[in-house]
Write a protein that holds these residues in place. Structure first.
Motif, PDB file in Angstrom:
ATOM      1  N   GLY A  39      48.715  24.405  30.190  1.00 18.71           N
ATOM      2  CA  GLY A  39      49.547  23.852  31.255  1.00 18.71           C
ATOM      3  C   GLY A  39      48.909  22.688  31.982  1.00 18.71           C
ATOM      4  N   VAL A  40      47.830  22.111  31.405  1.00 18.73           N
ATOM      5  CA  VAL A  40      47.108  21.012  32.044  1.00 18.73           C
ATOM      6  C   VAL A  40      47.890  19.711  31.862  1.00 18.73           C
ATOM      7  CG1 VAL A  40      44.951  19.676  32.032  1.00 18.73           C
ATOM      8  CG2 VAL A  40      44.907  22.155  31.654  1.00 18.73           C
ATOM      9  N   ALA A  41      48.094  18.994  32.949  1.00 20.07           N
ATOM     10  CA  ALA A  41      48.835  17.732  32.911  1.00 20.07           C
ATOM     11  C   ALA A  41      48.074  16.687  32.111  1.00 20.07           C
ATOM     12  CB  ALA A  41      49.087  17.234  34.325  1.00 20.07           C
ATOM     13  N   ASN A  42      48.797  15.992  31.219  1.00 22.35           N
ATOM     14  CA  ASN A  42      48.170  14.915  30.452  1.00 22.35           C
ATOM     15  C   ASN A  42      49.102  13.707  30.281  1.00 22.35           C
ATOM     16  OD1 ASN A  42      49.963  15.809  28.540  1.00 22.35           O
ATOM     17  ND2 ASN A  42      48.417  16.521  27.094  1.00 22.35           N
ATOM     18  N   GLY A 118      66.376  23.476  34.816  1.00 19.70           N
ATOM     19  CA  GLY A 118      65.253  24.416  34.790  1.00 19.70           C
ATOM     20  C   GLY A 118      63.934  23.708  34.511  1.00 19.70           C
ATOM     21  N   MET A 119      63.953  22.762  33.583  1.00 15.20           N
ATOM     22  CA  MET A 119      62.738  21.979  33.295  1.00 15.20           C
ATOM     23  C   MET A 119      62.312  21.179  34.524  1.00 15.20           C
ATOM     24  SD  MET A 119      61.488  22.620  30.386  1.00 15.20           S
ATOM     25  CE  MET A 119      60.256  21.342  30.529  1.00 15.20           C
ATOM     26  N   HIS A 120      63.286  20.605  35.191  1.00 15.93           N
ATOM     27  CA  HIS A 120      62.975  19.858  36.419  1.00 15.93           C
ATOM     28  C   HIS A 120      62.336  20.791  37.454  1.00 15.93           C
ATOM     29  CE1 HIS A 120      63.285  17.339  39.938  1.00 15.93           C
ATOM     30  NE2 HIS A 120      64.007  18.283  40.518  1.00 15.93           N
ATOM     31  N   ALA A 121      62.897  21.975  37.626  1.00 18.03           N
ATOM     32  CA  ALA A 121      62.344  22.933  38.591  1.00 18.03           C
ATOM     33  C   ALA A 121      60.907  23.295  38.225  1.00 18.03           C
ATOM     34  CB  ALA A 121      63.216  24.191  38.652  1.00 18.03           C
ATOM     35  N   LEU A 122      60.633  23.459  36.934  1.00 19.24           N
ATOM     36  CA  LEU A 122      59.260  23.745  36.499  1.00 19.24           C
ATOM     37  C   LEU A 122      58.322  22.577  36.809  1.00 19.24           C
ATOM     38  CD1 LEU A 122      59.732  25.520  33.052  1.00 19.24           C
ATOM     39  CD2 LEU A 122      58.816  26.507  35.153  1.00 19.24           C
ATOM     40  N   LEU A 123      58.807  21.351  36.646  1.00 20.10           N
ATOM     41  CA  LEU A 123      57.981  20.175  36.954  1.00 20.10           C
ATOM     42  C   LEU A 123      57.728  20.050  38.449  1.00 20.10           C
ATOM     43  CD1 LEU A 123      59.319  17.512  34.447  1.00 20.10           C
ATOM     44  CD2 LEU A 123      57.137  18.699  34.400  1.00 20.10           C
ATOM     45  N   VAL A 124      58.735  20.366  39.243  1.00 23.40           N
ATOM     46  CA  VAL A 124      58.544  20.347  40.700  1.00 23.40           C
ATOM     47  C   VAL A 124      57.470  21.371  41.077  1.00 23.40           C
ATOM     48  CG1 VAL A 124      59.637  20.900  42.919  1.00 23.40           C
ATOM     49  CG2 VAL A 124      60.845  19.471  41.250  1.00 23.40           C
ATOM     50  N   ALA A 128      53.469  20.787  42.568  1.00 25.67           N
ATOM     51  CA  ALA A 128      53.197  21.276  43.925  1.00 25.67           C
ATOM     52  C   ALA A 128      51.754  21.720  44.093  1.00 25.67           C
ATOM     53  CB  ALA A 128      54.141  22.425  44.267  1.00 25.67           C
ATOM     54  N   VAL A 129      51.029  21.853  42.996  1.00 19.16           N
ATOM     55  CA  VAL A 129      49.622  22.264  43.062  1.00 19.16           C
ATOM     56  C   VAL A 129      48.737  21.112  42.593  1.00 19.16           C
ATOM     57  CG1 VAL A 129      50.141  24.722  42.746  1.00 19.16           C
ATOM     58  CG2 VAL A 129      49.699  23.302  40.746  1.00 19.16           C
ATOM     59  N   ARG A 130      47.491  21.155  43.020  1.00 20.43           N
ATOM     60  CA  ARG A 130      46.510  20.137  42.619  1.00 20.43           C
ATOM     61  C   ARG A 130      45.349  20.806  41.938  1.00 20.43           C
ATOM     62  NH1 ARG A 130      50.041  17.530  42.549  1.00 20.43           N
ATOM     63  NH2 ARG A 130      50.826  16.101  44.076  1.00 20.43           N
ATOM     64  N   PRO A 131      44.984  20.399  40.748  1.00 20.78           N
ATOM     65  CA  PRO A 131      45.704  19.453  39.904  1.00 20.78           C
ATOM     66  C   PRO A 131      46.998  20.080  39.397  1.00 20.78           C
ATOM     67  CG  PRO A 131      43.911  20.410  38.648  1.00 20.78           C
ATOM     68  CD  PRO A 131      43.796  20.951  40.049  1.00 20.78           C
ATOM     69  N   ALA A 132      47.927  19.227  39.013  1.00 25.80           N
ATOM     70  CA  ALA A 132      49.227  19.706  38.534  1.00 25.80           C
ATOM     71  C   ALA A 132      49.031  20.607  37.316  1.00 25.80           C
ATOM     72  CB  ALA A 132      50.120  18.522  38.183  1.00 25.80           C
ATOM     73  N   ARG A 133      49.756  21.727  37.320  1.00 26.91           N
ATOM     74  CA  ARG A 133      49.640  22.682  36.211  1.00 26.91           C
ATOM     75  C   ARG A 133      50.989  23.341  35.975  1.00 26.91           C
ATOM     76  NH1 ARG A 133      45.665  24.980  33.418  1.00 26.91           N
ATOM     77  NH2 ARG A 133      44.055  24.096  34.728  1.00 26.91           N
ATOM     78  N   LEU A 134      51.423  23.302  34.718  1.00 32.86           N
ATOM     79  CA  LEU A 134      52.689  23.903  34.316  1.00 32.86           C
ATOM     80  C   LEU A 134      52.516  25.407  34.123  1.00 32.86           C
ATOM     81  CD1 LEU A 134      55.645  23.283  33.388  1.00 32.86           C
ATOM     82  CD2 LEU A 134      54.738  23.219  31.061  1.00 32.86           C
ATOM     83  N   ASP A 135      53.458  26.169  34.634  1.00 32.05           N
ATOM     84  CA  ASP A 135      53.472  27.619  34.431  1.00 32.05           C
ATOM     85  C   ASP A 135      53.968  27.865  33.004  1.00 32.05           C
ATOM     86  OD1 ASP A 135      54.079  30.349  34.316  1.00 32.05           O
ATOM     87  OD2 ASP A 135      54.793  30.399  36.391  1.00 32.05           O
TER      88      ASP A 135
END
Length: 163
Positions: A39-42, A118-124, A128-135
């Motif tokens: 889930g690490v942003a790249n 739903g994808m947008h909600a997951l991106l929001v 919201a956390v630092r660093p950004a991380r996808l659930d």
């Protein structure tokens, strides 16, 4: 009853971009939009670019799918590709078949729109956390639900047009 899916699709087509727009205000200037293992942003997009992209995706893509699946066949009946085509497009069944295709297309559009929201909600949530991380578990659950619903619609179509 064929009107209900069309009305729901129009409702979703109106509400989806409103939800995306309303929930995008809290996103950072640099929005994490792509995530790798764990889930690490790249990958990132500028906030305005992301918003324009998601507004287009939640409106234009479902609209295109519905138009090509549900309304284009009414204009180009010769291009319809269904099992037992001659039977289902016979003059006494054509109107019912075209109405069913429009209803089916509307359901596809609804499923696609809800998946994109739903994808947008997951991106929001991820931004919201630092660093950004996808659930990731939530992402795979959403993806699995989308695939199951998509295959269910395709199975429904296959079953509908058997003899």
């Amino acid at each position: 009853m064929a009107i209900i899916p069309r009305l729901l699709f129009v409702l979703v087509l109106i509400v989806a971009p409103i939800v995306v727009y309303a929930t995008s205000a809290g996103l950072p200037e640099r929005v994490a939009t792509h995530f790798g293992p764990g889930g690490v942003a790249n990958g990132w997009m500028h906030h305005e670019t992301y918003l324009a992209f998601m507004l287009a995706m939640t409106t234009l893509l479902p609209l295109f799918v519905v138009a090509m699946t549900g309304f284009f066949p009414r204009i180009a009946v010769s291009q319809i590709r269904i099992a037992h085509r001659e039977h289902w497009l016979a003059p006494n069944r054509r109107a019912e078949t075209l109405a069913w295709l429009t209803s089916h297309a509307s359901w596809l559009g609804i499923v696609l729109s809800l998946f994109l929201v739903g994808m947008h909600a997951l991106l929001v949530q991820a931004n919201a956390v630092r660093p950004a991380r996808l659930d990731e578990p939530l992402f795979f659950t959403l993806l699995a639900a989308f695939v199951v619903l998509l295959f269910a619609r395709l199975a429904t179509m296959t079953l509908r047009f058997r003899r």
